[in-house]
Every structure is written in C-alpha cells, then in structure tokens.
Design an enzyme around this catalytic site. Structure first.
Site, mmCIF file in Angstrom:
data_model
loop_
_atom_site.group_PDB
_atom_site.id
_atom_site.type_symbol
_atom_site.label_atom_id
_atom_site.label_comp_id
_atom_site.label_asym_id
_atom_site.label_seq_id
_atom_site.Cartn_x
_atom_site.Cartn_y
_atom_site.Cartn_z
ATOM 1 N N GLU A 172 -5.210 35.881 -61.738
ATOM 2 C CA GLU A 172 -3.730 35.889 -61.701
ATOM 3 C C GLU A 172 -3.144 34.486 -61.542
ATOM 4 O OE1 GLU A 172 -2.332 38.717 -58.808
ATOM 5 O OE2 GLU A 172 -2.918 40.434 -60.026
ATOM 6 N N GLU A 291 -7.501 45.019 -63.256
ATOM 7 C CA GLU A 291 -6.861 45.600 -62.064
ATOM 8 C C GLU A 291 -5.851 46.635 -62.516
ATOM 9 O OE1 GLU A 291 -5.280 43.186 -58.913
ATOM 10 O OE2 GLU A 291 -6.811 41.618 -59.192
#
Length: 502
Positions: A172, A291
C-alpha cells in the site's frame, strides 16, 4: 421469482489459478500471537503452533498465505525474527502502535505454513528500507548455501532453502498512512530497481508491485498507470485491496458492493492492457487482490483505540464478529473473483485468524469457525477448474452503487478431472425465493446433483465459542435433475452451492 441460467462447456472464461483462494497473516492484533502461535496452548506443537488452528486452516485448503504484512511490513526488519528467540529484540510497530516480540519470524512461519499445507507469499519492506534489505531477505530464504545470508540461515537451523516463488514489493505504498509512503514515480522507480536485483538472483520469481489500496484513493487509477510504466517488464502482478462495509445497515446496498469490485478489477485490467500496448510488451501482468474482506464491525472504535494505547503486545484488535449477512457478501465477492479469473491470478482473504478473519481463537482455549468460513471453504475446495461464462436471465434492482444488480449472483466452475460442475449462488432478494432453471450444455450426461444451503432467518446471527454452529451449511433435498436440466429453489437472502456430478 424465476431465473434461467445456461452453462455451456465451450463458453469459458479462464482456468482458475488456485491461489485466488489465498489467505493473509500480519503481525497485527492476535493474528499471530494466540492466533496461530501459542506455546502454552494444550494443542501446541513442538514449534508452539496451535494444532487446532492448523486443522481449521487445512480444512479451508487455502493454497498460499501472504506474510508478514500489511502495514506492519513497511517498518519491519526481517532480521529481528531470526536466530535464538532469547536474543531477538522487541520493537515498536508504528503501524498499529503495538510492540512486537519477534518470537515468530520467517523460520516459525515457514514451519507453520508447511503444517497448514499452504505456500508462503512473502513481502519485503520498501517503506523504511529498500533494495539491499530485500535482496538479502531473498538470499536468506532461497539460496542453497555458500553465501553470507544462506549460511546464516543454515546456522539458524534450516539447511535447505525454502524456495519461495512469490514476493510482494512492499504494501500500500500509495497510502499516506504507510511508513515510507512514496509518490507513484518514487515507488515505481524503487520497485523496478528492486525487482531487477531480485531477478538477477532468480529470474523465475513472481513479483507483485503495489497498486491502489482502494478505489477511493485520489491517485487511483493514475497510480497504476505510473507504477506499471516504471515496472511492467519486471513484474508479474499488481496488487489491489478492497474492504466491504455496511455502516448504514442497508442490506440491498451492501450486497451490491461487488459491482464496484467488478468495476475496480475492470478498470485496472484496462490500465494493464494500455501499458502493455505502450511498452510493446509480450508478457501479461495479472491482478493480485491480496487484501479483501468485510471490515466494519469493529473498525471505527478500534482505529480510535490504537491512537490512545501505550504499545501493548498482541492486543485484541479488529476482531470483527461476522454475521449471516456477511456470508452473502463473501459469497458474492468470491463469485466476482471466479468470473474475473482471466485477470485475477491471486487473491488473499484478510486476514486468516482473529483479525477480520474466518477463524477465531480463545487464548488457552477453543477455536471456532466464523460464519464467513463456509463460503470461503466451499469456493476454495470446490471452485477449482475452469470458470464458466454463464448466461443468466434474472430480475434485478437498482442500487446507489450500480443499476441492474441481479437478484441472483452466480458463478460456475467446471472441474474436468473431478467430473463436476459447481455453481455458487447468492439470492440477494430480501423476501422472494428464486427458482433456478439451470441448463447444462455439452458437458455430457449429468448423473446427480447436490444442493448445500447456508440460511438463517436473522441476518445478525453469529457463531461464537459457546454456539459455534449457529450458522452453518446444510445439505438440502429438492434439487431436481431431468433431461440435462436442473431445477432448484433457493430461499431469500441465502447462499447455495449446487454441485453436479457428470
């Protein structure tokens, strides 16, 4: 209500990569400590791992597990988790404001993964660290011997390399919350140079570059375009993340969210195609959706708590208790991945134990299956094979997120080796049953059909330590097979697996 579904053996999407049913463990809350690792537990093995949890993970048959983060990895020193446990340092984890004892590191996780029958998918720190530490980690894990890092691994008790093939280049990195957050250009350059170094070691590694952490990010989808232009020739996957929320308690809108997921995948797939054409590249980059899950039950209050506490070790954190409504959502998400199996090659439910997870544990005590365990298990065990391009004719409804949302969300998988066709069906209608007329064409003779149903009259129904079977699957009668056609009625707000033996 009636729905007509036609499955044709020649109308296919793609062969499903089994890693679409992957999982994720992060050093976060109780995912690791008292989740998979609890040396004093009555079921603990010689490595301190809970056998009761290992058994539940093996039942899921999840083929790959991402580790050790997540946000945690962006300030993680992998060297802290090797060597004698008594010599390992305790560090402060800046991502979740907790302390990390490092009693579990790569050696312990590798032993757990072997016991749980899952492959490792490792992440390197490109937040606070960079290329040199990444190549050292890969050398430690994968080199046979005769070098500093591989010989250190041997000294630490592991003679043979683990030969891990899948590596995440950070986590991320588009997020301002991330330790070492970078712009797309900064990250793309670093990821590309790191990938080149790792490929100089082993050009058969599969490398995953960070895409957007959600479709709401202000940099999406330009982030994907910029990062891929920097890295396309060196990577195999770009990662995406998405979590599903129902703060407004509106089930119709909640169950329409997979339409947004489908658009997210479609947009990034288009960006991949654009960069591939621009680069005149020959190889394909796929999506690693590493995710995903429902995440809102404990999210707001726990994110507030994190800012207030004083560096606890393995606290209760983000332990969402999933209800029956979430079964329907997880079923729709998995159906989306099956229908997008031409571009989604890896996906990881986040996470596996205790932290927004299908498995819950009690320290020193029981473990049990959350409600969402079952649709994930069914897809993982029976969703292997070739995804089918179904023709579906069913009434629909309009939601804020999308128009014409079909009341019947369905995906089909043909497993030629097993001689089966399996359909996963979610009835999104709040009050009407759906009678499905299911036609099978060019599959050969259908011998039998089984219908497994997950249904509860209370959308808020949950499983718990004291009532672990409150929401669970049931084998149902009433699915009729005649002349190559199947008729089955699925009740309102329900999840079904319809499995045909050829």
């Amino acid at each position: 209500m009636e729905a007509k579904v036609t499955a044709h053996a020649r109308f296919t999407i793609a062969d499903i990569d089994k890693r679409v049913y992957g999982s994720f463990l992060e050093h976060l809350g109780r995912a690791v400590y008292t989740g998979i690792y609890e040396p004093g537990h009555p079921t603990a093995d010689e490595h301190g791992m809970r056998r009761d949890v290992i058994d539940l993970v093996r039942e899921l048959d999840t083929p790959i597990c991402r580790y050790p983060g997540g946000n945690f990895v962006s300030a993680y020193n992998w060297e802290d988790g090797i060597g004698p446990k008594e010599d390992r340092p305790t560090r402060l984890d800046l991502a979740w404001r907790t302390s990390e004892s490092n009693q579990v590191g790569i050696h312990e996780f590798a032993e757990w993964a072997k016991s749980a029958n899952t492959e490792m998918m490792l992440a390197v720190n490109l937040g606070s660290r960079g290329l040199d530490d990444a190549r050292n980690f890969v050398e430690y894990v994968n080199h046979p011997g005769g070098s500093y890092w591989s010989d250190l691994r041997k000294k630490n008790g592991r003679a043979d390399p683990w030969d891990v093939k899948v590596w995440c280049l950070g986590n991320e990195m588009d997020g301002p919350w991330q330790v070492g957050h970078k712009s797309a250009h900064e990250y793309g350059h670093l990821a590309n140079e790191t990938a080149k170094a790792l490929r100089a070691f082993d050009d058969k590694l599969q490398l995953i570059v960070c895409g957007s952490s959600s479709a709401e990010m202000p940099t999406y989808p330009q982030w994907e375009a910029t990062v891929l232009e920097e890295t396309y020739e060196q990577v195999d996957f770009i990662s995406l993340h998405m979590y599903f929320m129902n703060y407004e308690k509106n089930t119709r809108e909640y169950l329409a969210l997979p339409e947004k997921l489908d658009r997210y995948i479609g947009t990034v797939s288009g960006v991949i195609d654009y960069v591939k054409a621009k680069k005149r590249a020959k190889h394909d980059v796929k999506i690693s959706f590493d995710e995903w899950n429902v995440w809102y039950h404990e999210r707001k209050q726990d994110e507030k708590r994190v800012k207030e506490w004083d560096w606890p070790h393995a606290p209760v954190l983000l332990e969402d208790i999933y209800n029956f409504e979430d079964v329907l959502q997880v079923g729709c998400i998995l159906n989306t991945f099956i229908r997008r199996s031409d571009v989604v090659g890896i996906a990881c439910i986040a996470q596996l134990v205790n932290v927004i997870a299908p498995i819950m544990t009690e320290p020193g005590g029981a473990s049990w299956k959350q409600t969402i365990y079952y649709p994930f298990q069914f897809a993982s065990r029976y969703g292997r094979g070739t995804a089918l391009q179904l023709d579906v004719d069913c009434p629909s409804y309009n939601a804020d997120i999308a128009a014409n949302v079909s009341y019947l969300d369905v995906a089909g998988v043909h497993d030629g080796d097993a001689g089966t066709v399996t359909f996963f069906a979610v009835n999104r209608h709040e009050s009407e049953a759906i009678t499905i007329d299911l036609a099978l064409e060019r599959f050969g003779e259908a011998k039998s059909v089984e219908h497994t149903l997950i249904k509860h009259d209370d959308l808020e129904a949950v499983n718990s330590r004291d009532n672990p079977d409150n929401v669970k699957p049931e084998r149902k009668e009433g699915a009729n097979l005649a002349g190559g056609k199947i008729t089955v009625t699925v009740p309102p707000y329900s999840y079904s697996m319809i499995r045909v033996t050829l």
